[in-house]
Design an enzyme around this catalytic site. Structure first.
Site, PDB file in Angstrom:
ATOM      1  N   CYS A 263      37.275  40.653   6.743  1.00 20.81           N
ATOM      2  CA  CYS A 263      36.591  39.478   6.235  1.00 20.81           C
ATOM      3  C   CYS A 263      35.752  39.862   5.027  1.00 20.81           C
ATOM      4  O   CYS A 263      35.188  40.944   4.967  1.00 20.81           O
ATOM      5  CB  CYS A 263      35.726  38.825   7.315  1.00 20.81           C
ATOM      6  SG  CYS A 263      34.106  39.569   7.544  1.00 20.81           S
ATOM      7  N   GLU A 264      35.719  38.955   4.066  1.00 24.13           N
ATOM      8  CA  GLU A 264      35.013  39.290   2.827  1.00 24.13           C
ATOM      9  C   GLU A 264      33.505  39.123   2.956  1.00 24.13           C
ATOM     10  O   GLU A 264      32.765  39.515   2.069  1.00 24.13           O
ATOM     11  CB  GLU A 264      35.548  38.468   1.659  1.00 24.13           C
ATOM     12  CG  GLU A 264      35.264  36.986   1.731  1.00 24.13           C
ATOM     13  CD  GLU A 264      35.905  36.247   0.560  1.00 24.13           C
ATOM     14  OE1 GLU A 264      36.830  36.787  -0.058  1.00 24.13           O
ATOM     15  OE2 GLU A 264      35.464  35.114   0.283  1.00 24.13           O
ATOM     16  N   HIS A 265      33.044  38.549   4.053  1.00 24.09           N
ATOM     17  CA  HIS A 265      31.602  38.369   4.209  1.00 24.09           C
ATOM     18  C   HIS A 265      30.920  39.590   4.804  1.00 24.09           C
ATOM     19  O   HIS A 265      29.778  39.874   4.489  1.00 24.09           O
ATOM     20  CB  HIS A 265      31.324  37.142   5.092  1.00 24.09           C
ATOM     21  CG  HIS A 265      31.925  35.891   4.551  1.00 24.09           C
ATOM     22  ND1 HIS A 265      32.743  35.061   5.291  1.00 24.09           N
ATOM     23  CD2 HIS A 265      31.852  35.351   3.309  1.00 24.09           C
ATOM     24  CE1 HIS A 265      33.140  34.049   4.537  1.00 24.09           C
ATOM     25  NE2 HIS A 265      32.617  34.204   3.333  1.00 24.09           N
ATOM     26  N   HIS A 266      31.621  40.297   5.680  1.00 24.01           N
ATOM     27  CA  HIS A 266      31.005  41.445   6.340  1.00 24.01           C
ATOM     28  C   HIS A 266      31.809  42.725   6.173  1.00 24.01           C
ATOM     29  O   HIS A 266      31.391  43.771   6.634  1.00 24.01           O
ATOM     30  CB  HIS A 266      30.846  41.162   7.846  1.00 24.01           C
ATOM     31  CG  HIS A 266      30.091  39.909   8.144  1.00 24.01           C
ATOM     32  ND1 HIS A 266      30.705  38.684   8.247  1.00 24.01           N
ATOM     33  CD2 HIS A 266      28.765  39.693   8.331  1.00 24.01           C
ATOM     34  CE1 HIS A 266      29.796  37.753   8.493  1.00 24.01           C
ATOM     35  NE2 HIS A 266      28.611  38.331   8.542  1.00 24.01           N
ATOM     36  N   GLN A 304      40.038  33.676   6.551  1.00 30.96           N
ATOM     37  CA  GLN A 304      41.281  33.320   7.238  1.00 30.96           C
ATOM     38  C   GLN A 304      41.965  32.103   6.603  1.00 30.96           C
ATOM     39  O   GLN A 304      43.183  32.046   6.520  1.00 30.96           O
ATOM     40  CB  GLN A 304      40.979  33.080   8.727  1.00 30.96           C
ATOM     41  CG  GLN A 304      42.232  32.897   9.556  1.00 30.96           C
ATOM     42  CD  GLN A 304      41.922  32.730  11.030  1.00 30.96           C
ATOM     43  OE1 GLN A 304      41.012  33.365  11.541  1.00 30.96           O
ATOM     44  NE2 GLN A 304      42.670  31.861  11.702  1.00 30.96           N
ATOM     45  N   HIS A 332      37.746  37.667  15.029  1.00 30.28           N
ATOM     46  CA  HIS A 332      36.923  38.231  13.953  1.00 30.28           C
ATOM     47  C   HIS A 332      35.871  39.162  14.529  1.00 30.28           C
ATOM     48  O   HIS A 332      35.002  38.714  15.278  1.00 30.28           O
ATOM     49  CB  HIS A 332      36.249  37.108  13.167  1.00 30.28           C
ATOM     50  CG  HIS A 332      37.204  36.295  12.353  1.00 30.28           C
ATOM     51  ND1 HIS A 332      37.189  36.268  10.980  1.00 30.28           N
ATOM     52  CD2 HIS A 332      38.236  35.496  12.728  1.00 30.28           C
ATOM     53  CE1 HIS A 332      38.161  35.473  10.544  1.00 30.28           C
ATOM     54  NE2 HIS A 332      38.798  34.997  11.587  1.00 30.28           N
ATOM     55  N   CYS A 334      33.431  40.442  13.092  1.00 32.28           N
ATOM     56  CA  CYS A 334      32.073  40.121  12.641  1.00 32.28           C
ATOM     57  C   CYS A 334      31.414  39.112  13.584  1.00 32.28           C
ATOM     58  O   CYS A 334      30.194  39.097  13.721  1.00 32.28           O
ATOM     59  CB  CYS A 334      32.060  39.630  11.197  1.00 32.28           C
ATOM     60  SG  CYS A 334      33.000  38.126  10.910  1.00 32.28           S
TER      61      CYS A 334
HETATM   62 ZN    ZN Z   1      32.746  38.119   8.593  1.00 31.28          ZN
END
Ligand code: ZN
Length: 372
Positions: A263-266, A304, A332, A334
């Site tokens: 995931c690009e956030h975490h 996703q 996920h 995260c």
């Molecule tokens: Zn994430």
């Protein structure tokens, strides 16, 4: 596509060479049409004939490619340019990275004579000695001698070329017999490794303790693999594997295609399964290619929803079907590791195009096939 040929590429640098040679090797490894087979250690040598000039570092890479020599040279120039190389006629000018095609030959037909050997491939110790390490049996067409024979002679003539660093992927089998080569520091991506080392310090770890000593290296390699989708295109992985459907217009469904992404956030993994269906309009694709298309997009930093849409777009663009449907179900880390959501929950996303969007029966048929 042309047949694969064996090539030897020489690398040289006298500007931050400890960074630039490993980075050059990494760029070659990441190139979609150059498959790196062997990498020499990095050798250090004094600049030829110029007092006080910075030392050169050199290395050599044995690889396989389907590029013609002219195309290959163009690709090498591109890598040099990205690493800040400006070409001049001055042989001793500062150079961040030199990539020279030393040998080019056809591995399919046995030893039919090496083509395009670089002019100094039999005379310059800084070229020959690293090359001999990775391609000892290659015969130089000028002298008719193996690179190993030439390198041994040059070394015994008092060459000042000596190995200092290891950028090979595999652990060296032995380091004996190489004077001046100590404990084999393997480097893959110096910048990333330095950052990981700093990161370890920031979280209160000791990056020098035994268990962590090789961690920056491993993280750099893993990250490179997990983000290799940035260097790949759908056209490359499909590679012509599109066939005539011979009139068949029945729904083609593939499900249970495993994928792993981040995931690009975490920058934490999310992973799961993909189901794909399409209604062919004259063209079908090899089933294994669906998984390869998914990898092109999964091996990037992702969300996703975007991953789902990109897979649908890629199939739509490749096949121009009446419709395409993609469902992605994923867990996920995260969410799971940070306790934000229930541990077992998974997320489902879908993309419906063409007939799957406009025709409820088609959509229902697909959803039933996926559930069953
Ligand atoms: Zn994430």
């Amino acid at each position: 596509m042309a047949d694969d040929v064996g090539i030897v590429i020489g690398l040289g640098s006298n500007v931050e060479p400890a960074l630039n040679i490993p980075e050059g090797v990494r760029q070659l490894r990441r190139h979609a049409r150059i498959a790196v087979k062997r990498v020499s250690r990095i050798y250090e040598s004094p600049a030829v004939g110029v007092a006080g000039a910075p030392d050169f570092h050199n290395a050599a890479v044995l690889a396989v490619t389907d590029l013609e020599p002219a195309q290959l040279r163009k690709e090498l120039r591109g890598i040099e340019a990205r690493q800040g190389r400006q070409r001049t006629s001055d042989r001793n000018a500062p150079r961040t990275l030199d990539l020279d095609l030393v040998y080019y030959d056809d591995l399919v037909a046995e030893f039919d004579g090496w083509r395009v050997p670089a002019a100094d491939a039999s005379t310059a110790p800084h070229v020959v000695i690293p090359v001999a390490e990775i391609a000892p049996d290659w015969i130089n067409p000028g002298s008719g001698l193996t690179t190993n024979t030439v390198a041994t002679k040059l070394a015994s003539d008092g060459s000042k070329v000596r190995p200092i660093m290891d950028v090979r992927v595999s652990t060296p089998a032995t380091t004996t017999g190489h004077d001046g080569f100590g404990d084999g520091i393997e480097v893959y991506s110096p910048r990333v490794e330095a950052l990981v080392r700093e990161q370890l310090e920031e979280i209160g770890e000791d990056p020098t303790r035994e268990g962590l000593a090789r961690t920056p290296l491993r993280v750099a390699k893993a990250l490179d693999f997990l983000t290799s989708g940035y260097q790949t295109t759908v056209e490359e992985v499909v590679n012509g594997a599109i066939f005539d459907s011979e009139g068949a217009e029945e729904m083609v469904t593939v499900k249970g295609v495993e994928f792993y992404s981040m995931c690009e956030h975490h920058m934490l993994p999310f992973f799961g399964q993909i189901a794909v269906a399409y209604l062919p309009r004259g063209k079908i694709i090899g089933l294994s290619k669906i998984a390869r298309i998914a990898e092109v997009y999964a091996r990037r930093l992702q969300v996703q929803e975007r991953l789902t849409n990109q897979i649908a777009d890629a199939i739509e663009n490749s096949l121009d079907p009446y419709g395409v449907a993609v469902i992605v179900e994923a867990k996920h880390l995260c969410m799971m590791m940070r306790g934000v959501q229930k541990q077992e929950s998974s997320m489902i996303t879908s993309a419906m195009r063409g007939t799957f969007q406009t025709n409820a029966r088609t959509r229902t048929e697909f959803l039933e096939l996926v559930r069953s």
